[in-house]
Design an enzyme around this catalytic site. Structure first.
Site, PDB file in Angstrom:
ATOM      1  N   ILE A  13     113.333  42.152  48.001  1.00 19.44           N
ATOM      2  CA  ILE A  13     114.508  41.562  47.331  1.00 19.44           C
ATOM      3  C   ILE A  13     115.553  41.123  48.361  1.00 19.44           C
ATOM      4  CG2 ILE A  13     116.230  41.847  45.512  1.00 19.44           C
ATOM      5  CD1 ILE A  13     114.521  44.136  44.390  1.00 19.44           C
ATOM      6  N   ALA A  83     118.630  48.432  51.567  1.00 16.39           N
ATOM      7  CA  ALA A  83     117.688  49.254  52.351  1.00 16.39           C
ATOM      8  C   ALA A  83     117.339  50.524  51.598  1.00 16.39           C
ATOM      9  CB  ALA A  83     118.299  49.601  53.704  1.00 16.39           C
ATOM     10  N   THR A 135     118.878  50.947  40.632  1.00 17.94           N
ATOM     11  CA  THR A 135     117.706  50.662  39.799  1.00 17.94           C
ATOM     12  C   THR A 135     117.858  51.254  38.404  1.00 17.94           C
ATOM     13  OG1 THR A 135     115.366  51.220  39.539  1.00 17.94           O
ATOM     14  CG2 THR A 135     116.641  52.702  40.897  1.00 17.94           C
ATOM     15  N   ASP A 136     117.168  50.644  37.446  1.00 17.82           N
ATOM     16  CA  ASP A 136     117.200  51.187  36.082  1.00 17.82           C
ATOM     17  C   ASP A 136     116.509  52.553  35.993  1.00 17.82           C
ATOM     18  OD1 ASP A 136     114.556  50.334  36.392  1.00 17.82           O
ATOM     19  OD2 ASP A 136     114.495  49.127  34.561  1.00 17.82           O
ATOM     20  N   GLU A 137     115.695  52.882  37.029  1.00 17.40           N
ATOM     21  CA  GLU A 137     114.947  54.147  36.977  1.00 17.40           C
ATOM     22  C   GLU A 137     115.861  55.367  37.003  1.00 17.40           C
ATOM     23  OE1 GLU A 137     111.429  54.566  39.280  1.00 17.40           O
ATOM     24  OE2 GLU A 137     110.826  52.496  38.978  1.00 17.40           O
ATOM     25  N   TYR A 160     111.824  59.349  44.012  1.00 17.93           N
ATOM     26  CA  TYR A 160     112.479  58.058  44.297  1.00 17.93           C
ATOM     27  C   TYR A 160     113.718  57.867  43.436  1.00 17.93           C
ATOM     28  CZ  TYR A 160     113.501  53.093  43.628  1.00 17.93           C
ATOM     29  OH  TYR A 160     114.164  51.889  43.497  1.00 17.93           O
ATOM     30  N   LYS A 164     117.806  57.666  44.367  1.00 21.05           N
ATOM     31  CA  LYS A 164     118.669  56.525  44.043  1.00 21.05           C
ATOM     32  C   LYS A 164     119.865  56.985  43.193  1.00 21.05           C
ATOM     33  CE  LYS A 164     118.042  52.647  44.841  1.00 21.05           C
ATOM     34  NZ  LYS A 164     118.424  51.808  46.026  1.00 21.05           N
ATOM     35  N   VAL A 216      94.496  50.624  36.915  1.00 16.72           N
ATOM     36  CA  VAL A 216      95.568  50.759  35.918  1.00 16.72           C
ATOM     37  C   VAL A 216      95.793  52.248  35.655  1.00 16.72           C
ATOM     38  CG1 VAL A 216      96.130  50.355  33.475  1.00 16.72           C
ATOM     39  CG2 VAL A 216      95.111  48.524  34.852  1.00 16.72           C
ATOM     40  N   TYR A 217      97.019  52.706  35.843  1.00 18.24           N
ATOM     41  CA  TYR A 217      97.310  54.134  35.677  1.00 18.24           C
ATOM     42  C   TYR A 217      97.266  54.535  34.198  1.00 18.24           C
ATOM     43  CZ  TYR A 217      99.357  53.851  40.431  1.00 18.24           C
ATOM     44  OH  TYR A 217      99.580  53.654  41.774  1.00 18.24           O
ATOM     45  N   ARG A 289      99.919  58.280  37.100  1.00 18.61           N
ATOM     46  CA  ARG A 289     100.961  58.710  38.048  1.00 18.61           C
ATOM     47  C   ARG A 289     101.594  59.991  37.522  1.00 18.61           C
ATOM     48  NH1 ARG A 289     105.551  54.234  39.021  1.00 18.61           N
ATOM     49  NH2 ARG A 289     104.181  53.542  40.720  1.00 18.61           N
TER      50      ARG A 289
HETATM   51  P1  NAD Z   1     111.258  46.981  49.815  1.00 22.03           P
HETATM   52  O1  NAD Z   1     110.572  48.299  49.993  1.00 22.03           O
HETATM   53  O2  NAD Z   1     110.462  45.750  49.677  1.00 22.03           O
HETATM   54  O3  NAD Z   1     112.258  46.750  51.054  1.00 22.03           O
HETATM   55  C1  NAD Z   1     113.036  47.753  51.604  1.00 22.03           C
HETATM   56  C2  NAD Z   1     113.543  47.269  52.973  1.00 22.03           C
HETATM   57  O4  NAD Z   1     114.401  48.297  53.498  1.00 22.03           O
HETATM   58  C3  NAD Z   1     112.428  47.050  53.997  1.00 22.03           C
HETATM   59  O5  NAD Z   1     112.650  45.836  54.678  1.00 22.03           O
HETATM   60  C4  NAD Z   1     112.560  48.226  54.939  1.00 22.03           C
HETATM   61  O6  NAD Z   1     112.154  47.939  56.277  1.00 22.03           O
HETATM   62  C5  NAD Z   1     114.052  48.510  54.867  1.00 22.03           C
HETATM   63  N1  NAD Z   1     114.375  49.901  55.202  1.00 22.03           N
HETATM   64  C6  NAD Z   1     113.767  51.029  54.751  1.00 22.03           C
HETATM   65  N2  NAD Z   1     114.342  52.110  55.292  1.00 22.03           N
HETATM   66  C7  NAD Z   1     115.356  51.658  56.084  1.00 22.03           C
HETATM   67  C8  NAD Z   1     116.324  52.299  56.901  1.00 22.03           C
HETATM   68  N3  NAD Z   1     116.370  53.640  57.017  1.00 22.03           N
HETATM   69  N4  NAD Z   1     117.217  51.546  57.562  1.00 22.03           N
HETATM   70  C9  NAD Z   1     117.166  50.188  57.471  1.00 22.03           C
HETATM   71  N5  NAD Z   1     116.265  49.531  56.730  1.00 22.03           N
HETATM   72  C10 NAD Z   1     115.372  50.256  56.037  1.00 22.03           C
HETATM   73  O7  NAD Z   1     112.226  47.201  48.598  1.00 22.03           O
HETATM   74  P2  NAD Z   1     112.701  46.146  47.480  1.00 22.03           P
HETATM   75  O8  NAD Z   1     111.726  46.154  46.371  1.00 22.03           O
HETATM   76  O9  NAD Z   1     113.099  44.884  48.127  1.00 22.03           O
HETATM   77  O10 NAD Z   1     114.013  46.900  46.937  1.00 22.03           O
HETATM   78  C11 NAD Z   1     115.275  46.670  47.547  1.00 22.03           C
HETATM   79  C12 NAD Z   1     116.318  47.515  46.840  1.00 22.03           C
HETATM   80  O11 NAD Z   1     116.361  47.167  45.457  1.00 22.03           O
HETATM   81  C13 NAD Z   1     116.022  49.007  46.875  1.00 22.03           C
HETATM   82  O12 NAD Z   1     117.239  49.682  47.081  1.00 22.03           O
HETATM   83  C14 NAD Z   1     115.447  49.320  45.507  1.00 22.03           C
HETATM   84  O13 NAD Z   1     115.748  50.640  45.140  1.00 22.03           O
HETATM   85  C15 NAD Z   1     116.184  48.317  44.651  1.00 22.03           C
HETATM   86  N6  NAD Z   1     115.487  47.850  43.435  1.00 22.03           N
HETATM   87  C16 NAD Z   1     114.200  47.367  43.507  1.00 22.03           C
HETATM   88  C17 NAD Z   1     113.586  46.871  42.358  1.00 22.03           C
HETATM   89  C18 NAD Z   1     112.188  46.307  42.401  1.00 22.03           C
HETATM   90  O14 NAD Z   1     111.632  46.019  41.340  1.00 22.03           O
HETATM   91  N7  NAD Z   1     111.574  46.111  43.552  1.00 22.03           N
HETATM   92  C19 NAD Z   1     114.285  46.860  41.139  1.00 22.03           C
HETATM   93  C20 NAD Z   1     115.587  47.378  41.101  1.00 22.03           C
HETATM   94  C21 NAD Z   1     116.175  47.850  42.255  1.00 22.03           C
HETATM   95  O1  DAU Z   2     112.431  49.586  37.551  1.00 23.55           O
HETATM   96  C1  DAU Z   2     112.805  49.241  38.853  1.00 23.55           C
HETATM   97  C2  DAU Z   2     111.823  49.835  39.836  1.00 23.55           C
HETATM   98  O2  DAU Z   2     110.624  49.094  39.722  1.00 23.55           O
HETATM   99  C3  DAU Z   2     112.326  49.818  41.279  1.00 23.55           C
HETATM  100  O3  DAU Z   2     113.460  50.647  41.371  1.00 23.55           O
HETATM  101  C4  DAU Z   2     111.235  50.308  42.238  1.00 23.55           C
HETATM  102  O4  DAU Z   2     111.688  50.179  43.580  1.00 23.55           O
HETATM  103  C5  DAU Z   2     110.011  49.451  42.038  1.00 23.55           C
HETATM  104  O5  DAU Z   2     108.962  49.927  42.867  1.00 23.55           O
HETATM  105  C6  DAU Z   2     109.577  49.468  40.579  1.00 23.55           C
HETATM  106  O6  DAU Z   2     109.073  50.785  40.204  1.00 23.55           O
HETATM  107  P1  DAU Z   2     107.780  50.955  39.283  1.00 23.55           P
HETATM  108  O7  DAU Z   2     107.210  52.283  39.524  1.00 23.55           O
HETATM  109  O8  DAU Z   2     108.078  50.558  37.881  1.00 23.55           O
HETATM  110  O9  DAU Z   2     106.880  49.784  39.936  1.00 23.55           O
HETATM  111  P2  DAU Z   2     105.330  49.729  40.346  1.00 23.55           P
HETATM  112  O10 DAU Z   2     105.036  48.308  40.687  1.00 23.55           O
HETATM  113  O11 DAU Z   2     104.962  50.780  41.327  1.00 23.55           O
HETATM  114  O12 DAU Z   2     104.594  50.075  38.975  1.00 23.55           O
HETATM  115  C7  DAU Z   2     104.832  49.314  37.809  1.00 23.55           C
HETATM  116  C8  DAU Z   2     104.038  49.961  36.676  1.00 23.55           C
HETATM  117  O13 DAU Z   2     102.632  49.751  36.932  1.00 23.55           O
HETATM  118  C9  DAU Z   2     104.214  51.465  36.586  1.00 23.55           C
HETATM  119  O14 DAU Z   2     104.169  51.843  35.209  1.00 23.55           O
HETATM  120  C10 DAU Z   2     102.995  52.028  37.321  1.00 23.55           C
HETATM  121  C11 DAU Z   2     101.930  50.989  37.045  1.00 23.55           C
HETATM  122  N1  DAU Z   2     100.920  50.817  38.113  1.00 23.55           N
HETATM  123  C12 DAU Z   2     101.344  50.598  39.376  1.00 23.55           C
HETATM  124  C13 DAU Z   2     100.436  50.432  40.397  1.00 23.55           C
HETATM  125  C14 DAU Z   2     100.921  50.208  41.825  1.00 23.55           C
HETATM  126  C15 DAU Z   2      99.544  50.832  37.804  1.00 23.55           C
HETATM  127  O15 DAU Z   2      99.161  51.011  36.628  1.00 23.55           O
HETATM  128  N2  DAU Z   2      98.661  50.657  38.820  1.00 23.55           N
HETATM  129  C16 DAU Z   2      99.037  50.481  40.114  1.00 23.55           C
HETATM  130  O16 DAU Z   2      98.170  50.357  41.006  1.00 23.55           O
END
Ligand code: NAD
Ligand code: DAU
Length: 352
Positions: A13, A83, A135-137, A160, A164, A216-217, A289
């Site tokens: 992101i 981060a 995050t919504d989690e 996780y 957060k 699929v989990y 999971r």
């Molecule tokens: P990501 O894992 O793709 O990226 C995380 C980045 O942070 C990486 O570039 C990593 O190198 C860097 N990082 C990790 N530890 C670090 C540290 N100690 N110091 C500096 N950099 C560090 O994550 P993402 O999916 O892009 O998520 C970004 C943010 O958004 C997170 O805070 C996550 O909780 C939040 N978020 C993610 C989602 C989602 O669906 N992916 C949804 C809602 C919120």
């Molecule tokens: O809701 C926001 C969150 O979404 C962020 O805060 C997290 O950083 C981001 O990783 C994500 O969390 P989820 O656990 O929801 O995402 P993930 O892609 O890991 O899994 C999405 C759903 O799919 C979850 O119900 C688990 C399931 N899953 C995931 C994987 C990787 C499977 O069934 N099989 C898989 O192999």
């Protein structure tokens, strides 16, 4: 000219946010601090390579001296903290790094920003703001009915989401105790370009393209609320610029789908447009999971009403754009699935 400290800007992101901001604004400079963990990839930032308004610094957000140094060097207007350790499955097998980066790293950033921006007792540099990307989690899991609102009590379940939620509480404490200018955004699941293929959507796309099994989990009926990453970036930009100080904003587009439906959508696109030999026989139900949250669903009414935010990309368009992106960027996928990540990936995949 506005100067941003963006952390985690080489991740999914964060990199999308940097590309969005530099494309949209001429008067924005971004200092991007990233530790470059397995999830950080400078290839994500190739479109802004050589752009003098993007300055990359490899550092850990927990490193006090490194972050203080940046605040001495640059006159930041905003800190946007992306981060984090972001993958739930990793937090279940190794929680400690989640506490370090997500909690201690956030507190270090808050401290450094407070120290640099403070102009008097409870007074800070005009217009400055710290935005925590949460995050919504943190709200836990929903039953069949209802949505997460900003007033929903925090009830995280995984290491996780607990890390957060802890970080959010520190951000709130800085606002309540020092009147420090903050916002928190809590977004639902993002998808789009540059997402690391340990997460559901890029993992399934990659596996389908390689005719590998799709793990699929459990029953696959867990529900997530999917948002195209650019819409999240737009929300963060709006909250940073116009969000009321101290407020939390939920971000989501009322796009709830069970995991199995997502997997089938990907399969049918790949079957129709890429490889007719791919089908639902690739789906494999694997062990669930631990502590798996059943349903997430965001009520985005506050950000819509106060800031006029709305999602621009519907799921059908977004998922097609996303699959197309992974198809045309197979070299990117090869790079991120090799090296250090490969080991972990094979281990996780084999154990399913
Ligand atoms: P990501 O894992 O793709 O990226 C995380 C980045 O942070 C990486 O570039 C990593 O190198 C860097 N990082 C990790 N530890 C670090 C540290 N100690 N110091 C500096 N950099 C560090 O994550 P993402 O999916 O892009 O998520 C970004 C943010 O958004 C997170 O805070 C996550 O909780 C939040 N978020 C993610 C989602 C989602 O669906 N992916 C949804 C809602 C919120
Ligand atoms: O809701 C926001 C969150 O979404 C962020 O805060 C997290 O950083 C981001 O990783 C994500 O969390 P989820 O656990 O929801 O995402 P993930 O892609 O890991 O899994 C999405 C759903 O799919 C979850 O119900 C688990 C399931 N899953 C995931 C994987 C990787 C499977 O069934 N099989 C898989 O192999």
């Amino acid at each position: 000219m506005k100067t941003y400290l963006v952390t985690g800007g080489a991740g999914f992101i964060g990199s999308n946010f940097i590309l969005y901001m530099l494309d949209r604004y001429e008067d924005v400079t971004i200092v991007n601090v990233d530790k470059l963990t397995y999830a950080g990839n400078l290839e994500n930032l190739r479109p802004v390579e050589g752009n003098p308004r993007h300055i990359f610094v490899q550092a850990d957000i927990c490193d006090k001296a490194a972050i203080e140094d940046l605040f001495r060097k640059y006159d930041f207007d905003y800190v946007i903290n992306f981060a984090a350790e972001s993958h739930v499955d990793r937090s279940i097998s190794d929680p400690e790094i989640f506490v370090k980066t997500n909690v201690l790293g956030t507190v270090n950033l808050l401290n450094c920003a407070k120290q640099a921006w403070q102009t008097g007792d409870d007074a800070f540099k005009a217009g400055c703001k710290y935005l925590q990307v949460s995050t919504d989690e943190v709200y836990g899991s929903l039953g069949a009915e209802g949505f997460f609102m900003e007033t929903t009590p925090l009830d995280p379940h995984s290491p996780y989401s607990s890390s957060k939620a802890a970080a959010d509480l520190f951000v709130k404490a800085y606002a309540d105790t020092y009147r420090f200018p903050v916002n928190i955004t809590r977004c639902s699941n993002n998808y789009g370009p540059y997402q690391f293929p340990e997460k559901l959507i890029p993992l399934m796309i990659n596996n389908a393209l390689q005719r590998k099994e799709l793990p699929v989990y459990g029953d696959g009926m867990q529900v997530r609320d999917w948002l195209y990453v650019e819409d999240h970036c737009k929300a963060i930009d709006m909250v940073a610029r116009e969000g009321r100080l101290g407020e939390v904003y939920n971000v989501g587009g009322h796009n709830e789908r069970p995991n199995l439906a997502i997997v089938k959508t990907i399969l049918s696109y790949v079957k129709e447009h890429v490889d007719a030999g791919v089908g639902e026989e690739l789906i494999r139900h694997v062990t669930d999971r631990k502590g798996h949250d059943r349903r997430y669903g965001i009520d985005p009414e506050k950000i819509r009403r106060e800031l006029g935010w709305y999602p621009e990309t519907d799921f059908e368009t977004g998922i097609q754009k996303t699959i197309q992106w992974y198809l045309t960027n197979q070299e990117w996928m090869e790079h991120v699935t090799s090296g250090r990540y490969q080991e972990y990936y094979e281990k996780m995949y084999d154990s399913k």
